[in-house]
Scaffold this motif. Structure first.
Motif, PDB file in Angstrom:
ATOM      1  N   ALA A  26       0.830  -1.209   0.000  1.00  0.00           N
ATOM      2  CA  ALA A  26       0.000   0.000   0.000  1.00  0.00           C
ATOM      3  C   ALA A  26       0.863   1.258   0.000  1.00  0.00           C
ATOM      4  CB  ALA A  26      -0.949  -0.012   1.198  1.00  0.00           C
ATOM      5  N   GLN A  27       1.923   1.274   0.791  1.00  0.00           N
ATOM      6  CA  GLN A  27       2.788   2.452   0.840  1.00  0.00           C
ATOM      7  C   GLN A  27       3.531   2.633  -0.476  1.00  0.00           C
ATOM      8  OE1 GLN A  27       2.965   4.737   3.606  1.00  0.00           O
ATOM      9  NE2 GLN A  27       3.686   5.877   1.831  1.00  0.00           N
ATOM     10  N   TRP A  28       3.964   1.545  -1.087  1.00  0.00           N
ATOM     11  CA  TRP A  28       4.616   1.636  -2.397  1.00  0.00           C
ATOM     12  C   TRP A  28       3.661   2.284  -3.398  1.00  0.00           C
ATOM     13  CZ3 TRP A  28       3.396  -0.343  -7.176  1.00  0.00           C
ATOM     14  CH2 TRP A  28       4.383  -0.230  -8.157  1.00  0.00           C
ATOM     15  N   CYS A  29       2.391   1.866  -3.364  1.00  0.00           N
ATOM     16  CA  CYS A  29       1.389   2.459  -4.260  1.00  0.00           C
ATOM     17  C   CYS A  29       1.265   3.959  -4.019  1.00  0.00           C
ATOM     18  CB  CYS A  29       0.021   1.792  -4.069  1.00  0.00           C
ATOM     19  SG  CYS A  29      -0.069   0.101  -4.667  1.00  0.00           S
ATOM     20  N   ASN A  31       3.425   5.937  -2.724  1.00  0.00           N
ATOM     21  CA  ASN A  31       4.671   6.594  -3.145  1.00  0.00           C
ATOM     22  C   ASN A  31       4.740   6.805  -4.656  1.00  0.00           C
ATOM     23  OD1 ASN A  31       5.351   6.445  -0.460  1.00  0.00           O
ATOM     24  ND2 ASN A  31       7.130   5.142  -0.742  1.00  0.00           N
ATOM     25  N   HIS A  32       3.975   6.010  -5.414  1.00  0.00           N
ATOM     26  CA  HIS A  32       3.997   6.104  -6.876  1.00  0.00           C
ATOM     27  C   HIS A  32       2.668   6.607  -7.443  1.00  0.00           C
ATOM     28  CE1 HIS A  32       7.985   4.377  -7.291  1.00  0.00           C
ATOM     29  NE2 HIS A  32       7.647   3.569  -6.294  1.00  0.00           N
ATOM     30  N   ASP A  33       1.882   7.281  -6.575  1.00  0.00           N
ATOM     31  CA  ASP A  33       0.601   7.878  -6.986  1.00  0.00           C
ATOM     32  C   ASP A  33      -0.347   6.854  -7.600  1.00  0.00           C
ATOM     33  OD1 ASP A  33       1.393  10.517  -6.167  1.00  0.00           O
ATOM     34  OD2 ASP A  33       2.614  10.627  -7.983  1.00  0.00           O
ATOM     35  N   LEU A  34      -0.367   5.669  -7.025  1.00  0.00           N
ATOM     36  CA  LEU A  34      -1.252   4.598  -7.483  1.00  0.00           C
ATOM     37  C   LEU A  34      -2.263   4.290  -6.383  1.00  0.00           C
ATOM     38  CD1 LEU A  34       1.525   2.288  -8.935  1.00  0.00           C
ATOM     39  CD2 LEU A  34      -0.073   3.680 -10.260  1.00  0.00           C
ATOM     40  N   ASP A  35      -3.426   3.826  -6.778  1.00  0.00           N
ATOM     41  CA  ASP A  35      -4.475   3.457  -5.837  1.00  0.00           C
ATOM     42  C   ASP A  35      -4.293   1.997  -5.433  1.00  0.00           C
ATOM     43  OD1 ASP A  35      -6.790   2.817  -4.474  1.00  0.00           O
ATOM     44  OD2 ASP A  35      -8.149   3.419  -6.082  1.00  0.00           O
ATOM     45  N   LYS A  63       3.311  10.481   0.483  1.00  0.00           N
ATOM     46  CA  LYS A  63       4.606  10.081  -0.093  1.00  0.00           C
ATOM     47  C   LYS A  63       5.737  11.019   0.295  1.00  0.00           C
ATOM     48  CE  LYS A  63       4.376  11.923  -4.804  1.00  0.00           C
ATOM     49  NZ  LYS A  63       4.399  11.501  -6.207  1.00  0.00           N
ATOM     50  N   ASN A  64       5.439  12.288   0.566  1.00  0.00           N
ATOM     51  CA  ASN A  64       6.511  13.206   0.963  1.00  0.00           C
ATOM     52  C   ASN A  64       6.993  12.929   2.386  1.00  0.00           C
ATOM     53  OD1 ASN A  64       4.106  14.181   2.081  1.00  0.00           O
ATOM     54  ND2 ASN A  64       4.799  16.306   2.025  1.00  0.00           N
ATOM     55  N   GLU A  65       6.268  12.116   3.153  1.00  0.00           N
ATOM     56  CA  GLU A  65       6.681  11.737   4.505  1.00  0.00           C
ATOM     57  C   GLU A  65       7.243  10.318   4.556  1.00  0.00           C
ATOM     58  OE1 GLU A  65       3.498  12.286   7.298  1.00  0.00           O
ATOM     59  OE2 GLU A  65       2.999  14.259   6.479  1.00  0.00           O
ATOM     60  N   ALA A  66       7.071   9.580   3.477  1.00  0.00           N
ATOM     61  CA  ALA A  66       7.472   8.164   3.460  1.00  0.00           C
ATOM     62  C   ALA A  66       8.916   8.021   3.010  1.00  0.00           C
ATOM     63  CB  ALA A  66       6.570   7.388   2.517  1.00  0.00           C
ATOM     64  N   GLY A  67       9.524   6.968   3.475  1.00  0.00           N
ATOM     65  CA  GLY A  67      10.841   6.612   2.976  1.00  0.00           C
ATOM     66  C   GLY A  67      10.709   5.942   1.620  1.00  0.00           C
ATOM     67  N   VAL A  74       9.336  -4.325  -2.850  1.00  0.00           N
ATOM     68  CA  VAL A  74       7.911  -4.686  -2.822  1.00  0.00           C
ATOM     69  C   VAL A  74       7.680  -5.993  -3.577  1.00  0.00           C
ATOM     70  CG1 VAL A  74       7.076  -3.348  -4.808  1.00  0.00           C
ATOM     71  CG2 VAL A  74       5.571  -3.764  -2.901  1.00  0.00           C
ATOM     72  N   LEU A  75       8.358  -6.189  -4.684  1.00  0.00           N
ATOM     73  CA  LEU A  75       8.207  -7.440  -5.440  1.00  0.00           C
ATOM     74  C   LEU A  75       8.689  -8.642  -4.632  1.00  0.00           C
ATOM     75  CD1 LEU A  75       9.217  -6.233  -8.999  1.00  0.00           C
ATOM     76  CD2 LEU A  75       6.925  -6.904  -8.219  1.00  0.00           C
ATOM     77  N   ASN A  76       9.805  -8.490  -3.930  1.00  0.00           N
ATOM     78  CA  ASN A  76      10.326  -9.592  -3.104  1.00  0.00           C
ATOM     79  C   ASN A  76       9.375  -9.922  -1.956  1.00  0.00           C
ATOM     80  OD1 ASN A  76      12.643  -9.988  -4.622  1.00  0.00           O
ATOM     81  ND2 ASN A  76      13.862  -8.581  -3.383  1.00  0.00           N
ATOM     82  N   VAL A  77       8.836  -8.892  -1.320  1.00  0.00           N
ATOM     83  CA  VAL A  77       7.916  -9.113  -0.209  1.00  0.00           C
ATOM     84  C   VAL A  77       6.651  -9.809  -0.701  1.00  0.00           C
ATOM     85  CG1 VAL A  77       6.435  -7.924   1.475  1.00  0.00           C
ATOM     86  CG2 VAL A  77       8.819  -7.252   1.226  1.00  0.00           C
TER      87      VAL A  77
END
Length: 98
Positions: A26-29, A31-35, A63-67, A74-77
């Motif tokens: 969810a955070q990766w999404c 961070n990349h402006d995805l739903d 995303k501006n607060e996320a690492g 994300v793919l490995n997880v």
């Protein structure tokens, strides 16, 4: 610790780890402006209202607060938990960027 207690602990640990995997996705999404819900629905059309996903979405940060979360992470997880369908959708989104 009895066998039953050990089994219960293993199940709890797996569920916690699975929730962390969903949060990473969810955070990766975000961070990349995805739903995240839309991507999840593409991967799992029969699971429109996944409570774990909804909880994870609530826990994301802007995303501006996320690492940084690398695509490979994300793919490995996702692969670690056998979410190949979701990994495929994520890979499609990665390829759209490049």
């Amino acid at each position: 610790m009895s066998r039953k207690e050990l089994e219960e602990q293993i199940i709890r640990n797996y569920q916690q780890d699975e929730q962390m995997m969903i949060l990473v996705f969810a955070q990766w999404c975000v961070n990349h402006d995805l739903d995240p819900a839309a991507l999840y629905l593409r991967a799992y059309p029969d699971q429109a209202a996944n409570p774990s996903l909804m909880q994870a979405i609530e826990l994301t940060v802007p995303k501006n607060e996320a690492g940084e979360l690398a695509d490979g992470t994300v793919l490995n997880v996702l692969s670690l938990f056998g979410n190949e369908e979701l990994a495929f959708v994520v890979t499609e989104e990665i390829s759209k960027r490049g």
